[in-house]
Design a protein around this motif. Structure first.
Motif, PDB file in Angstrom:
ATOM      1  N   GLY A   9       0.824  -1.215   0.000  1.00 26.92           N
ATOM      2  CA  GLY A   9       0.000   0.000   0.000  1.00 26.92           C
ATOM      3  C   GLY A   9       0.853   1.258   0.000  1.00 26.92           C
ATOM      4  N   GLY A  10       0.491   2.200  -0.832  1.00 32.74           N
ATOM      5  CA  GLY A  10       1.127   3.508  -0.812  1.00 32.74           C
ATOM      6  C   GLY A  10       2.479   3.620  -1.500  1.00 32.74           C
ATOM      7  N   GLY A  12       3.112   3.586  -4.699  1.00 34.95           N
ATOM      8  CA  GLY A  12       3.084   4.315  -5.965  1.00 34.95           C
ATOM      9  C   GLY A  12       2.550   3.502  -7.133  1.00 34.95           C
ATOM     10  N   LYS A  13       1.738   2.489  -6.836  1.00 34.78           N
ATOM     11  CA  LYS A  13       1.152   1.648  -7.898  1.00 34.78           C
ATOM     12  C   LYS A  13       0.280   2.480  -8.829  1.00 34.78           C
ATOM     13  CE  LYS A  13      -0.938  -0.874  -4.751  1.00 34.78           C
ATOM     14  NZ  LYS A  13      -0.328  -0.416  -3.506  1.00 34.78           N
ATOM     15  N   THR A  14      -0.588   3.292  -8.212  1.00 30.36           N
ATOM     16  CA  THR A  14      -1.526   4.066  -9.027  1.00 30.36           C
ATOM     17  C   THR A  14      -0.791   5.125  -9.844  1.00 30.36           C
ATOM     18  OG1 THR A  14      -3.287   3.611  -7.467  1.00 30.36           O
ATOM     19  CG2 THR A  14      -3.608   5.498  -8.904  1.00 30.36           C
ATOM     20  N   LEU A  15       0.235   5.717  -9.242  1.00 28.29           N
ATOM     21  CA  LEU A  15       1.035   6.694  -9.999  1.00 28.29           C
ATOM     22  C   LEU A  15       1.669   6.015 -11.212  1.00 28.29           C
ATOM     23  CD1 LEU A  15       2.349   9.528 -10.284  1.00 28.29           C
ATOM     24  CD2 LEU A  15       4.284   8.627  -8.987  1.00 28.29           C
ATOM     25  N   ASP A  37      -8.305  -1.421  -7.520  1.00 32.22           N
ATOM     26  CA  ASP A  37      -7.962  -1.204  -6.122  1.00 32.22           C
ATOM     27  C   ASP A  37      -9.118  -0.427  -5.503  1.00 32.22           C
ATOM     28  OD1 ASP A  37      -7.038  -0.344  -3.704  1.00 32.22           O
ATOM     29  OD2 ASP A  37      -5.076   0.276  -4.441  1.00 32.22           O
ATOM     30  N   ASN A 193      10.402   3.007  -6.560  1.00 32.57           N
ATOM     31  CA  ASN A 193       9.831   4.356  -6.540  1.00 32.57           C
ATOM     32  C   ASN A 193      10.284   5.082  -5.276  1.00 32.57           C
ATOM     33  OD1 ASN A 193       8.226   6.587  -7.224  1.00 32.57           O
ATOM     34  ND2 ASN A 193       6.402   5.741  -6.237  1.00 32.57           N
ATOM     35  N   LYS A 194      10.184   6.384  -5.325  1.00 27.95           N
ATOM     36  CA  LYS A 194      10.427   7.266  -4.177  1.00 27.95           C
ATOM     37  C   LYS A 194      11.848   7.180  -3.644  1.00 27.95           C
ATOM     38  CE  LYS A 194       5.664   6.972  -2.443  1.00 27.95           C
ATOM     39  NZ  LYS A 194       4.821   6.964  -1.271  1.00 27.95           N
ATOM     40  N   PRO A 218      12.324   8.759  -8.992  1.00 31.23           N
ATOM     41  CA  PRO A 218      12.764   9.478  -7.792  1.00 31.23           C
ATOM     42  C   PRO A 218      11.593  10.004  -6.969  1.00 31.23           C
ATOM     43  CG  PRO A 218      12.975  10.890  -9.721  1.00 31.23           C
ATOM     44  CD  PRO A 218      12.541   9.537 -10.225  1.00 31.23           C
ATOM     45  N   ASP A 220       9.741  12.984  -5.578  1.00 31.53           N
ATOM     46  CA  ASP A 220       9.722  14.391  -5.997  1.00 31.53           C
ATOM     47  C   ASP A 220       8.613  15.116  -5.249  1.00 31.53           C
ATOM     48  OD1 ASP A 220       9.578  16.880  -7.221  1.00 31.53           O
ATOM     49  OD2 ASP A 220      10.017  16.074  -9.223  1.00 31.53           O
TER      50      ASP A 220
END
Ligand SMILES: Nc1ncnc2c1ncn2[C@@H]1O[C@H](COP(=O)(O)OP(=O)(O)OP(=O)(O)O)[C@@H](O)[C@H]1O
Ligand SMILES: [Mg+2]
Length: 262
Positions: A9-10, A12-15, A37, A193-194, A218, A220
């Protein structure tokens, strides 16, 4: 090209689902994005207008009854396991910026909740989208792979597990990898991600030594700011868009895909 996206969860799948949908669409491919989801916001992330008003398929009781023979919540009734679904993408999708979107809603899990008409309809629909459609299909899932079965496993070109620099997302990646192999799905890859530093990248690579990395996105602050300002986050960061394009290129070279029809 059939792509499924999972991860903790959280992460960045949807991004990522939104960025890839956009990149494929801008490159001339027809794209169907599937939001599977229940807490998700793929529509909003893609900038669909009035995204909060979209009714997920799982809440369309009349449709579920019409197609499966059983109304959600009706106890003990026998529903059709193979409901007709081939007309649903045209009838129940929304289109914006060249992307067709279907919002699935909640798949019930666990115990007797697994066997219900709404699940039968959603499963049949996802199987249909993966097996019978020519478009690029991008499925945004939860932390598991409940939406995929042995039938769809064969046609998934990539199951992308999104990870962030943190031990829990790594553990989830291993769990998803095992679930995928159990259904015969082997085309698994990760996207980091991130990340905020080189050591974040190295942590991910060394924690997942046997995984194929499709790329890194990255962290951002512009993404966070766009989220707070309720602006489409897919357009918020040029460096994130650039990395999504690189991931798209890597996918194209890893998977034999016909060029978009012009
Ligand atoms: N690279 C990034 N930089 C900054 N913020 C990010 C980045 N990727 C994602 N985020 C933010 O992190 C949050 C979670 O992202 P997202 O919704 O895409 O994750 P998710 O895995 O789909 O989450 P969920 O499990 O809730 O569906 C969002 O607020 C998003 O804006
Ligand atoms: Mg999500």
């Amino acid at each position: 090209m059939k792509i499924a996206i999972s991860g903790k969860g959280g992460v960045g799948k949807t991004l990522l689902a939104a960025l890839l949908s956009k990149t494929f669409a801008e490159s001339g491919y027809s794209v169907i994005a599937i939001d599977a989801d229940p807490d998700s916001n793929l529509a909003a992330t893609l900038g669909f207008p009035h995204s909060e008003k979209i009714t997920p398929i799982s809440e369309m009781s009349d449709l579920i009854e019409e197609r499966t023979g059983v109304r959600p919540g009706q106890a003990g009734a026998l529903y059709k396991l193979n409901p007709k679904v081939d007309d649903l993408p045209e009838k129940y999708s929304l289109e914006y910026n060249g992307i067709r979107l279907m919002v699935m809603g909640r798949i019930k899990k666990g115990g007797t909740g697994c066997y219900c008409p709404e699940n039968a309809l959603l499963q049949a629909l996802i199987t249909h989208l993966f097996l019978a459609r020519d478009e690029v299909v991008i499925l945004d899932m939860e932390a598991g792979i409940e939406h995929l079965g042995r039938g769809t496993a064969k046609v998934v070109d990539k199951l992308i597990v999104v990870v962030e620099p943190g031990r829990r997302s790594i553990e989830t990646a291993y769990r998803i990898d095992k679930l995928a192999r159990d259904i015969g799905l082997q085309n698994i890859a990760v996207v980091g991600n991130k990340f905020r530093s080189q050591s974040d990248r190295e942590f991910l690579i060394s924690s997942l030594p046997n995984f194929e990395f499709l790329g890194f996105i990255p962290y951002d602050q512009a993404i966070v700011d766009a989220d707070h300002a309720n602006l489409p986050i897919v357009d918020a960061s040029q460096q994130v868009i650039t990395q999504a394009r690189n991931i798209y290129q890597t996918l194209l070279s890893a998977v034999q895909t016909p060029s978009p029809a012009n």
